[in-house]
Motif scaffolding. Structure first.
Motif, PDB file in Angstrom:
ATOM      1  N   GLY A  46       0.818  -1.209   0.000  1.00  0.00           N
ATOM      2  CA  GLY A  46       0.000   0.000   0.000  1.00  0.00           C
ATOM      3  C   GLY A  46       0.854   1.263   0.000  1.00  0.00           C
ATOM      4  O   GLY A  46       0.560   2.222  -0.725  1.00  0.00           O
ATOM      5  N   ILE A  47       1.925   1.271   0.806  1.00  0.00           N
ATOM      6  CA  ILE A  47       2.833   2.412   0.834  1.00  0.00           C
ATOM      7  C   ILE A  47       3.509   2.576  -0.527  1.00  0.00           C
ATOM      8  O   ILE A  47       3.616   3.690  -1.064  1.00  0.00           O
ATOM      9  CB  ILE A  47       3.891   2.241   1.945  1.00  0.00           C
ATOM     10  N   ARG A  48       3.977   1.472  -1.099  1.00  0.00           N
ATOM     11  CA  ARG A  48       4.591   1.529  -2.430  1.00  0.00           C
ATOM     12  C   ARG A  48       3.641   2.124  -3.455  1.00  0.00           C
ATOM     13  O   ARG A  48       4.013   3.031  -4.215  1.00  0.00           O
ATOM     14  CB  ARG A  48       5.003   0.127  -2.881  1.00  0.00           C
ATOM     15  N   VAL A  62       8.835  -2.950  -3.276  1.00  0.00           N
ATOM     16  CA  VAL A  62       8.890  -3.751  -2.054  1.00  0.00           C
ATOM     17  C   VAL A  62      10.008  -4.786  -2.162  1.00  0.00           C
ATOM     18  O   VAL A  62      10.158  -5.459  -3.186  1.00  0.00           O
ATOM     19  CB  VAL A  62       7.540  -4.449  -1.805  1.00  0.00           C
ATOM     20  N   ALA A  63      10.776  -4.913  -1.087  1.00  0.00           N
ATOM     21  CA  ALA A  63      11.854  -5.900  -0.997  1.00  0.00           C
ATOM     22  C   ALA A  63      11.559  -6.811   0.198  1.00  0.00           C
ATOM     23  O   ALA A  63      11.989  -6.539   1.319  1.00  0.00           O
ATOM     24  CB  ALA A  63      13.200  -5.205  -0.826  1.00  0.00           C
ATOM     25  N   PRO A  64      10.804  -7.896   0.000  1.00  0.00           N
ATOM     26  CA  PRO A  64      10.382  -8.728   1.131  1.00  0.00           C
ATOM     27  C   PRO A  64      11.508  -9.559   1.734  1.00  0.00           C
ATOM     28  O   PRO A  64      12.335 -10.124   1.011  1.00  0.00           O
ATOM     29  CB  PRO A  64       9.304  -9.624   0.510  1.00  0.00           C
ATOM     30  N   THR A 134      13.859   4.992  -5.974  1.00  0.00           N
ATOM     31  CA  THR A 134      14.614   5.694  -4.930  1.00  0.00           C
ATOM     32  C   THR A 134      14.157   5.340  -3.516  1.00  0.00           C
ATOM     33  O   THR A 134      14.786   5.750  -2.545  1.00  0.00           O
ATOM     34  CB  THR A 134      14.494   7.222  -5.108  1.00  0.00           C
ATOM     35  N   ILE A 135      13.050   4.603  -3.408  1.00  0.00           N
ATOM     36  CA  ILE A 135      12.544   4.206  -2.089  1.00  0.00           C
ATOM     37  C   ILE A 135      12.347   2.690  -2.062  1.00  0.00           C
ATOM     38  O   ILE A 135      11.720   2.117  -2.953  1.00  0.00           O
ATOM     39  CB  ILE A 135      11.219   4.911  -1.747  1.00  0.00           C
ATOM     40  N   VAL A 136      12.898   2.067  -1.037  1.00  0.00           N
ATOM     41  CA  VAL A 136      12.771   0.622  -0.816  1.00  0.00           C
ATOM     42  C   VAL A 136      11.882   0.412   0.397  1.00  0.00           C
ATOM     43  O   VAL A 136      12.104   1.027   1.445  1.00  0.00           O
ATOM     44  CB  VAL A 136      14.150  -0.027  -0.556  1.00  0.00           C
TER      45      VAL A 136
END
Length: 224
Positions: A46-48, A62-64, A134-136
């Protein structure tokens, strides 16, 4: 005295990360921790999605942590298949190394990231790919654990959230998850009682290392 709680939307949480990430050189890494069955994957996605909608392009991915499960063959050879999901059944060193690589790699350089298939019950190499994001948003049970190699994760997170859920709700969710995954009701119950809830109690002790503690509330979240 009851703790103060603030209700916030998914969009507002994403805006918090956007403000923090703006102007930072390299990648910004958000960690979402919490017990199994808390809804970490849903929050992370959701944030992504909110970040990408606001940017108009794929700014976040997302990097689970679950992509670093040891394979079933490895766990079977070690006699640990029944313990799958416990802290030492992951390639923790590989997770830390990959997280550091994401932070340090120049934008535009391709960095593959493994995901996890709940249908195959196995990690999937290269299930996600980072290049210009740019965001993980990395999510998993043990991001805030301060034992062994797991202790190397927290310094790699620019911000960390803990998603809190009452134990009875977690138990029901995990039972449904295991039954959908092919276990019998009895096997699912044994897995929840003998493994999942032990992991949940371990993870509960890490909540104090988070910058925010969240609980799902209606269509948004409540900050404790």
């Amino acid at each position: 005295m009851r703790p103060h709680r603030v209700e916030t939307s998914l969009a507002e949480l994403a805006a918090r990360i956007r403000r923090r990430a703006d102007g930072q050189s390299g990648r910004f890494v958000l960690g979402v921790a919490g017990p199994p069955g808390a809804g970490k994957s849903t929050l992370a996605r959701g944030i992504r999605d909110e970040l990408n909608i606001a940017a108009g392009h794929a700014r976040a991915e997302v990097a689970p942590m679950d992509g670093f499960h040891l394979t079933n063959a490895q766990l079977r050879a070690m006699g640990d298949l029944a313990r799958k999901g416990e802290p030492d059944t992951f390639d923790t060193a590989g997770y830390v190394e990959s997280l550091r690589l994401l932070r340090e790699s120049p934008l535009g350089v391709t960095v593959p990231w493994p995901t996890y298939s709940r249908e195959l019950h196995e990690p999937v190499p290269g299930g996600a790919v980072f290049d210009r994001q740019t965001i993980v948003v990395t999510e998993g049970n043990y991001l805030l654990l301060d034992e062994g190699k797991w202790a190397d994760v927290r310094p790699l997170l620019d911000e960390a959230w803990y998603l809190d859920v009452p134990r009875p709700i977690i138990e029901k969710r995990l039972l449904r998850r295991h039954i959908r995954g092919g276990r019998t009701a009895g096997d699912a119950r044994a897995k929840v009682e003998n493994s999942d809830m032990l992991n949940a109690r371990l993870v509960e002790h890490t909540r104090s290392r988070a910058d925010l503690v969240l609980r799902k509330y209606g269509t948004g979240y409540r900050i404790d």
